[in-house]
Design a protein around this motif. Structure first.
Motif, PDB file in Angstrom:
ATOM      1  N   PHE B  30       0.847  -1.205   0.000  1.00 31.13           N
ATOM      2  CA  PHE B  30       0.000   0.000   0.000  1.00 31.13           C
ATOM      3  C   PHE B  30       0.874   1.243   0.000  1.00 31.13           C
ATOM      4  O   PHE B  30       1.762   1.406   0.836  1.00 31.13           O
ATOM      5  N   ARG B  49       3.998  -0.469 -10.205  1.00 29.21           N
ATOM      6  CA  ARG B  49       4.325  -1.785  -9.652  1.00 29.21           C
ATOM      7  C   ARG B  49       3.230  -2.355  -8.749  1.00 29.21           C
ATOM      8  O   ARG B  49       2.951  -3.552  -8.772  1.00 29.21           O
ATOM      9  N   LEU B  50       2.623  -1.501  -7.921  1.00 30.41           N
ATOM     10  CA  LEU B  50       1.688  -2.036  -6.928  1.00 30.41           C
ATOM     11  C   LEU B  50       0.474  -2.755  -7.519  1.00 30.41           C
ATOM     12  O   LEU B  50       0.023  -3.759  -6.952  1.00 30.41           O
ATOM     13  N   PRO B  51      -0.086  -2.291  -8.653  1.00 32.13           N
ATOM     14  CA  PRO B  51      -1.215  -3.044  -9.205  1.00 32.13           C
ATOM     15  C   PRO B  51      -0.820  -4.460  -9.635  1.00 32.13           C
ATOM     16  O   PRO B  51      -1.695  -5.298  -9.860  1.00 32.13           O
ATOM     17  N   MET B  52       0.468  -4.727  -9.728  1.00 28.91           N
ATOM     18  CA  MET B  52       0.914  -6.062 -10.104  1.00 28.91           C
ATOM     19  C   MET B  52       1.152  -6.940  -8.881  1.00 28.91           C
ATOM     20  O   MET B  52       1.430  -8.117  -8.991  1.00 28.91           O
ATOM     21  N   VAL B  53       1.066  -6.334  -7.706  1.00 33.32           N
ATOM     22  CA  VAL B  53       1.253  -7.066  -6.459  1.00 33.32           C
ATOM     23  C   VAL B  53      -0.116  -7.534  -5.986  1.00 33.32           C
ATOM     24  O   VAL B  53      -1.120  -6.840  -6.207  1.00 33.32           O
ATOM     25  N   GLN B  54      -0.151  -8.690  -5.343  1.00 35.17           N
ATOM     26  CA  GLN B  54      -1.438  -9.176  -4.858  1.00 35.17           C
ATOM     27  C   GLN B  54      -2.080  -8.163  -3.908  1.00 35.17           C
ATOM     28  O   GLN B  54      -1.462  -7.758  -2.918  1.00 35.17           O
ATOM     29  N   ASP B  55      -3.295  -7.750  -4.233  1.00 39.31           N
ATOM     30  CA  ASP B  55      -4.033  -6.758  -3.445  1.00 39.31           C
ATOM     31  C   ASP B  55      -3.312  -5.408  -3.322  1.00 39.31           C
ATOM     32  O   ASP B  55      -3.645  -4.598  -2.458  1.00 39.31           O
ATOM     33  N   GLY B  56      -2.313  -5.182  -4.152  1.00 39.46           N
ATOM     34  CA  GLY B  56      -1.554  -3.930  -4.058  1.00 39.46           C
ATOM     35  C   GLY B  56      -2.415  -2.715  -4.346  1.00 39.46           C
ATOM     36  O   GLY B  56      -3.307  -2.749  -5.189  1.00 39.46           O
ATOM     37  N   VAL B  57      -2.155  -1.645  -3.613  1.00 41.80           N
ATOM     38  CA  VAL B  57      -2.914  -0.408  -3.801  1.00 41.80           C
ATOM     39  C   VAL B  57      -1.959   0.779  -3.872  1.00 41.80           C
ATOM     40  O   VAL B  57      -1.101   0.959  -2.997  1.00 41.80           O
TER      41      VAL B  57
END
Ligand SMILES: Cc1ncc(C[n+]2csc(CCOP(=O)(O)OP(=O)(O)O)c2C)c(N)n1
Ligand code: SF4
Ligand SMILES: [Mg+2]
Lengths: 283, 382
Positions: B30, B49-57
């Motif tokens: 997050f 990068r974060l949208p590619m992480v699980q549940d990343g925001v």
């Protein structure tokens, strides 16, 4: 009545921080009652609800109710709530703010949270005054209000919370009063159920800090004022301009049912991950 | 931090990009922030990068006050969360940073220092926020402040920052400077399996037994995510062990004392420094950030001339590494303190030194890096 009281008790932390700090006649408790009835009626589990509150008498509500509760900083409740909702969209996030909280120090956060249309249920408890700090005028104090910091009557024009929320892009916007309790239950329930940013402005009396200085002899006079000076939006819309003066419409001003940012973000994330476009900018 | 050599992934990265690599390795999912030079690349890379992480925001907030609010909310909801900023934004963050201290919410705040005060020198390096990092929010509070002096360290210290935040349930500030953040070098991205990644302790007891701010020996209460069945209260008001507001003197005292004890008792775990040629040193340079790199060269130059010089590079700035500094003060003739401010570190050094060694200050606030030759001169004259 006894049943309703029993119901309310089930949701309060009565063994923890009671008696509460509210003055006799304060409307904030009525809002809490309405919120509890709405939550109960909709069948939400206490564990799934996060009540996020700002600072003020209104914000104190977070102490008394048995949900997950976060009592934040003055004006910033929406920012915390945004983080919570984006982090866990499954939670039902309710934000409770005062008029000073929401419209003054937190005004910018309100505009942007509404613009983003993040899925929150927002209750703005408008008593037209800074209650907790001893009755200074707020951005919703009507022109002429006598207060601790406007002893000669204040000269500024008041904000209209509903107009502000509508203009900022909220999905659902309503106004109610603590006098119209059944209607309020309905407005809050709708604001809980609908997607997106849902705001209910609630007119609530603070006789201690506002009423006494502004020609309301008793709290009852303030409730009388709500009775005489508010009118259902449907009727208000039918009235001629001349007849509208001094009247405050109550009801639902906008109802778009637009899905919240947290849902749209998750959709985008799912799409990107399916495509597997893992582009590291550092490579 | 131990990086075992297994799968070696080398990249050519900016300091700011290395921060993102470190954060993602540490489990950050997050990010909330508001753009400001020279920290902006952190937000930009996170947004990709974060949208590619699980549940990343990733979310760009309306200002830095809101950014802090959002990451506190996310952390309470169980996420490892961070933000990044620079001087003007750092000032705005103090209000909610204080809230995070009071409520003991783990989070990482990266402040890439630029020239100040006010809008100052947006694209020039400085180290003028050191004392603000320690004492920027009102009221007595402990806090952990770390720094990094090269791109590899940007990655490593970001991992350490998350680990400390989670282990001690506290906000951690990573203080970088414009030069370190905007230097591009080759770094090794460690294999996640080779890293020690810590996460906050969550309650093992049933909800009825959970005391959200319990007074324990370790001083770090477990923290369940919101919505997991432990309906507790979080407030910036001074609170009792159950998390509810109190003004009872004994309860107030025990809260603040526990918060300090929590950090104090783990001082030796938190104090991270690197000593270079200090064993026999008669003059030791104490530095951090980009200045530490100049200092390293200056020490070599002095050694070549036969002067027994050493470098103490600080990676932990607060709690101030007093025991290491004190030991060197006993051993040395002089301590040279180059820093890009008017003396924010030397006041700490002098306090700890307490008259033991000669303290030579070396301050620069013109937006220029302190050069090796400048430090070399000070070593030779000390
Ligand atoms: C940053 C900051 N400024 C000022 C205050 C002092 N303060 C506490 S409550 C409050 C106003 C509360 O008014 P409102 O939001 O209308 O809530 P009410 O008490 O009327 O319910 C103020 C100014 C504060 N707590 N924090
Ligand atoms: S001061 Fe006003 S708002 Fe506060 S508790 Fe009393 S009546 Fe309610
Ligand atoms: Mg008010």
């Amino acid at each position: 009545m006894a049943q309703v009281t029993q119901l309310i008790h089930d949701y309060l932390r009565h063994n923890k921080k009671f008696p509460h700090v509210y003055c006799a006649g304060c409307g904030h408790g009525i809002v809490l009652g309405s919120l509890i009835r709405s939550v109960h009626g909709l069948g939400y589990a206490k564990d799934d609800i996060v009540l996020v509150a700002g600072i003020g008498c209104s914000g104190r509500m977070a102490v008394y109710v048995d949900f997950n509760t976060v009592h934040t900083t003055h004006g910033r409740a929406l920012t915390f709530a945004t983080g919570i909702k984006m982090a866990n969209p499954a939670l039902k996030v309710i934000v409770v703010m005062g008029d000073g909280d929401a419209m003054s120090i937190g005004g910018n956060h309100l505009i942007h949270a509404a613009r983003r249309n993040i899925g929150l249920t927002v209750l703005v408890l408008n008593n037209n005054i800074y209650g907790m700090t001893g009755g200074q005028y707020s951005p919703t104090s009507p022109e002429g209000t006598v207060s601790a910091t406007s002893p000669f009557g204040q000269l500024e024009r008041a904000f209209d919370i509903v107009d502000m929320a509508v203009a900022s892009g909220a999905s659902y916007v309503a106004r109610g009063t603590v006098l119209h309790a059944t209607m309020l239950d309905g407005l809050i329930s709708a604001a809980l159920e609908k997607p997106g940013f849902n705001l209910v402005e609630i007119l609530t009396p603070c006789h201690t800090q506002y009423g006494r200085k502004n020609n309301f002899k008793t709290v009852v006079d303030m409730y009388q004022w709500y009775k005489k000076n508010t009118v259902k939006l449907e009727n208000y819309q039918k009235m001629a301009d001349v007849d509208r003066s001094g009247l405050t419409p109550i009801g639902v001003f906008r109802d778009e049912g637009r899905i919240g940012l947290e849902v749209r973000y998750a959709q985008l994330r799912n799409k990107l991950q399916e495509q597997g476009t893992c582009q590291s900018s550092t490579n | 931090m131990v990086i075992k050599k297994r799968k070696k992934k080398e990249i050519f990265a900016l300091g700011n990009e290395a921060v993102v690599e470190g954060a993602l390795l540490a489990g950050c999912s997050f990010y909330a922030g508001y753009p400001i030079t020279p920290s902006t690349e952190i937000a930009e890379v996170m947004s990709a990068r974060l949208p590619m992480v699980q549940d990343g925001v990733f979310i760009q907030m309306e200002d830095e006050i809101a950014s802090m609010g959002a990451i506190i909310g996310a952390s309470l909801a169980g996420r490892k969360a961070m933000t990044a900023t620079s001087g003007p934004g750092f000032s705005l963050m103090q209000e909610n940073l204080g809230y995070a201290c009071m409520t003991e919410v783990p989070l990482v705040l990266v402040n890439v220092m630029r020239g100040g005060p006010s809008t100052g020198l947006p694209t020039s390096p400085a180290q003028g926020d050191m004392q603000q990092a320690r004492w920027g929010c009102h009221g007595d509070h402990p806090i952990i402040v770390l720094s990094a002096s090269d791109v590899q360290e940007c990655l490593e210290m970001t991992v350490v920052a998350f680990n400390f935040a989670e282990k001690y349930r506290t906000p951690v500030i990573l203080l970088l400077d414009e030069i370190t953040a905007h230097t591009r070098e080759k770094i090794v991205v460690p294999d996640p399996q080779d890293l020690e990644i810590l996460s906050r302790v969550t309650p093992a007891m049933p909800p009825e037994w959970y005391v959200s701010y319990e007074e324990t020996m370790r001083g770090v209460p477990p923290l369940p995510p919101l919505g997991s069945g432990y309906r507790f209260h979080v407030t910036g008001l001074t609170h009792d062990q159950n998390g509810f507001p109190t003004s009872r003197p004994d309860e107030v005292k025990s809260l603040i004392h526990r918060q300090f004890r929590k950090i104090d008792q783990f001082f030796y775990d938190i104090q991270l420094v690197e000593e270079l040629q200090c064993e026999d040193a008669e003059v030791v340079v104490i530095a951090y950030g980009c200045v530490a790199r100049s200092a390293e060269l200056a020490v070599h130059m002095a050694r070549e001339r036969g002067v027994k010089a050493g470098l103490l590079k600080l990676k932990t700035l607060f709690p101030f590494p007093k025991t290491v500094v004190q030991a060197l003060a006993r051993q040395c003739r002089a301590l040279v303190v180059p820093e890009m401010n008017m003396g924010q570190m030397s006041r700490e050094v002098k306090r700890v030194n307490n008259g033991l060694a000669h303290v030579v200050t070396n301050n620069r606030v013109d937006g220029q890096i302190i050069t090796p030759s400048e430090i070399f001169k000070n070593i030779m004259q000390a």
